[in-house]
Scaffold this motif. Structure first.
Motif, PDB file in Angstrom:
ATOM      1  N   VAL A 105      30.583  33.054  49.635  1.00 41.17           N
ATOM      2  CA  VAL A 105      31.800  32.481  49.064  1.00 41.17           C
ATOM      3  C   VAL A 105      32.082  33.157  47.733  1.00 41.17           C
ATOM      4  O   VAL A 105      31.215  33.229  46.864  1.00 41.17           O
ATOM      5  CB  VAL A 105      31.644  30.962  48.884  1.00 41.17           C
ATOM      6  N   PHE A 106      33.299  33.691  47.586  1.00 42.02           N
ATOM      7  CA  PHE A 106      33.637  34.397  46.359  1.00 42.02           C
ATOM      8  C   PHE A 106      33.746  33.430  45.197  1.00 42.02           C
ATOM      9  O   PHE A 106      34.382  32.379  45.295  1.00 42.02           O
ATOM     10  CB  PHE A 106      34.958  35.143  46.515  1.00 42.02           C
ATOM     11  N   THR A 107      33.128  33.765  44.105  1.00 46.72           N
ATOM     12  CA  THR A 107      33.276  33.008  42.871  1.00 46.72           C
ATOM     13  C   THR A 107      33.561  33.990  41.744  1.00 46.72           C
ATOM     14  O   THR A 107      33.102  35.135  41.761  1.00 46.72           O
ATOM     15  CB  THR A 107      32.007  32.207  42.521  1.00 46.72           C
ATOM     16  N   TRP A 124      41.009  39.489  41.857  1.00 45.84           N
ATOM     17  CA  TRP A 124      39.689  39.218  42.426  1.00 45.84           C
ATOM     18  C   TRP A 124      39.742  38.008  43.355  1.00 45.84           C
ATOM     19  O   TRP A 124      39.199  38.030  44.458  1.00 45.84           O
ATOM     20  CB  TRP A 124      38.672  38.938  41.329  1.00 45.84           C
ATOM     21  N   GLU A 125      40.386  36.979  42.877  1.00 42.09           N
ATOM     22  CA  GLU A 125      40.408  35.726  43.635  1.00 42.09           C
ATOM     23  C   GLU A 125      41.233  35.843  44.915  1.00 42.09           C
ATOM     24  O   GLU A 125      40.852  35.309  45.960  1.00 42.09           O
ATOM     25  CB  GLU A 125      40.936  34.599  42.746  1.00 42.09           C
ATOM     26  N   SER A 126      42.355  36.542  44.857  1.00 44.39           N
ATOM     27  CA  SER A 126      43.194  36.650  46.046  1.00 44.39           C
ATOM     28  C   SER A 126      42.604  37.600  47.082  1.00 44.39           C
ATOM     29  O   SER A 126      42.748  37.392  48.288  1.00 44.39           O
ATOM     30  CB  SER A 126      44.609  37.108  45.671  1.00 44.39           C
ATOM     31  N   GLN A 160      39.292  38.327  47.177  1.00 42.35           N
ATOM     32  CA  GLN A 160      37.913  37.916  47.421  1.00 42.35           C
ATOM     33  C   GLN A 160      36.944  39.097  47.308  1.00 42.35           C
ATOM     34  O   GLN A 160      35.978  39.199  48.064  1.00 42.35           O
ATOM     35  CB  GLN A 160      37.780  37.256  48.790  1.00 42.35           C
ATOM     36  N   THR A 161      37.196  39.980  46.367  1.00 42.31           N
ATOM     37  CA  THR A 161      36.301  41.114  46.175  1.00 42.31           C
ATOM     38  C   THR A 161      36.279  41.539  44.718  1.00 42.31           C
ATOM     39  O   THR A 161      37.264  41.356  43.990  1.00 42.31           O
ATOM     40  CB  THR A 161      36.721  42.306  47.058  1.00 42.31           C
TER      41      THR A 161
END
Length: 460
Positions: A108-110, A148-150, A152-153
């Motif tokens: 899960v991306f944080t 980053w959030e959109s 996910q990387t």
């Protein structure tokens, strides 16, 4: 646990409640869907099979033949694992397998938790940093954290950012671990160790590299593309054609994807020779297996036109048609007072400037003895980080890191396509009257680089 799960199941908003199972210590989860695949033995009495399935309160879903069925547990059944285990004990059943959904290792991306990220307003400007709102304007940033959030990387390790500069502290926490550094080279010492010369105060390259690709490691700062790798190239002794060919030939041959150059000639009037022009063009057009290396050049900090021969100001590097010429803007979305300008400016990016704040990035660590025999701290500031980096020197590697993030998402883009993308998705800042009919400004290029908009364009 069972009582808690039963309570949740009885809640009207819960559609299903089940256990999660693991097959090893790798933390990959397996979740029962509630269905089982059952095969009755060839010699089993069909009535006894029917009775057995009824005893487990199973509902038929699908037949796969006379003796093969997909069945579903009901509210009166035990959980699917226990039901399968019980059926497996019966001589009437040859196969009883629960349907288990697995999702690979859940990553899960944080957002990175690095301690100085809160001070890196150029990645996301909240309007309040370093204990004050003075000098900040909410949203005056490069929209990196949003991207980053959109997406996910945080970037791909397959993407390599070459930084050509004065030296690099490769022992710094921002550049260690997991093959972070690729093909280092020092053209001054003719070695593979591009460490700074402390007596020359070579602090610049370490700061630039941190802005572009500093690690996301829960401490310190974060680069725009922290998961991408670094190719540190320490420049040579002069700015000759031979040196320029060596630097750009090296990064091309070593398969860099991007090149960040926060430097230019000392002379205000510096047209490129044919050899220098061709060396950059070859890297930009033929590098990366023909897709081209994305080359970013700082526009410079002299507040002059980068292409005004009548006034004897000409920066041959920044006006090269294959590079991205980067100007600077402030933490209040204003033009940085020192930033060079001109019709060849591609983009501007957040950095220091009058009325605004500097950039927080990595700094050279250590102590040394200067030429007068005095003990000195290395770097711009005491410690491993500085809050005072800036100029188009900082704006340039920020753009390079953002382009690395873009190529991490869509690696098949050519260098020219990356340049077009960031120009097309930039956000206009400053005086609207400074933009022409094509949306270009002498001072801001096509506007402030907007990572989130560029990534959105890719993902859509």
């Amino acid at each position: 646990m069972e009582n808690t799960l039963d309570t949740l199941r009885n809640n009207a908003v819960v559609a299903s409640g089940t256990h999660v199972f693991y097959t090893s210590e790798d933390e990959v989860p397996f979740v029962p869907t509630g269905q089982l695949y059952v095969i009755c033995a060839d010699d089993a009495d069909p009535e006894k099979c029917q009775q057995l399935l009824e005893e487990h309160n199973l509902e038929f879903i699908e037949a796969r033949g006379e003796r093969k069925f997909i069945v579903q547990v009901t509210s009166e059944s035990e959980n699917p694992i226990k039901t399968a285990q019980s059926l497996q004990q019966s001589p009437l059943i040859t196969v009883a397998e629960p349907d288990l959904a697995t999702f690979g290792k859940l990553k899960v991306f944080t957002t990175p938790l690095d301690s100085l990220l809160r001070d890196q307003w150029h990645l996301r400007n909240t309007g309040f940093h370093r204990g004050t709102s003075q000098g900040f304007l909410k949203g005056a940033d490069a929209r990196v954290i949003d991207a980053w959030e959109s997406s996910q990387t945080l970037g791909s390790p397959g993407v390599i950012v070459a930084v050509i500069d004065d030296g690099f502290d490769l022992s710094h926490p921002e550049f260690v671990g997991n093959g972070k550094v690729v093909a280092p080279r020092d053209f001054t010492r003719n070695s593979l160790d591009p460490q700074p010369d402390f007596l020359q105060e070579d602090w610049h390259g370490t700061a630039c590299a941190g802005v572009a690709v500093g690690n996301a490691n829960s401490s310190g700062i974060v680069g725009a593309a922290p998961s991408c790798r670094l190719m540190p190239v320490r420049w040579g002794r002069d700015l000759s054609d031979r040196e320029i060919e060596n630097w750009f030939g090296y990064v091309r041959e070593q398969e860099a994807w991007l090149v960040s150059c926060s430097w230019g000639a000392a002379a205000n009037y510096f047209p490129l020779s044919t050899r220098a022009f061709d060396a950059i063009a070859q890297c930009a057009r033929e590098g990366r297996n023909g897709l081209g290396c994305v080359i970013c050049f700082a526009a410079g900090n002299s507040n002059h036109n980068i292409n005004d021969p009548t006034s004897r100001t000409l920066d041959g590097f920044a006006i090269h048609p294959d590079v991205i010429a980067v100007a600077a803007c402030t933490s209040r979305d204003q033009r940085s007072n020192y930033s060079n300008y001109g019709k060849e400016i591609s983009i501007c990016a957040p950095s220091s400037g009058s009325g605004g704040w500097g950039i927080t990035t990595s700094d050279v660590i250590g102590q040394y003895t200067d030429r007068n025999g005095n003990q000195r701290e290395a770097g711009y500031s005491i410690g491993a980080y500085t809050n005072d980096f800036g100029g188009t020197s900082s704006a340039c590697p920020l753009v390079a890191g953002i382009c690395a993030l873009i190529l991490s998402i869509k690696p098949q883009l050519t260098a020219a396509q990356v340049k077009e993308l960031i120009q097309r998705t930039a956000r206009r800042i400053g005086d609207p009257a400074s933009y022409d009919n094509q949306g270009h400004s002498m001072f801001y290029g096509y506007g402030c680089i907007d990572t989130a908009s560029a990534v959105k364009a890719l993902l859509s």
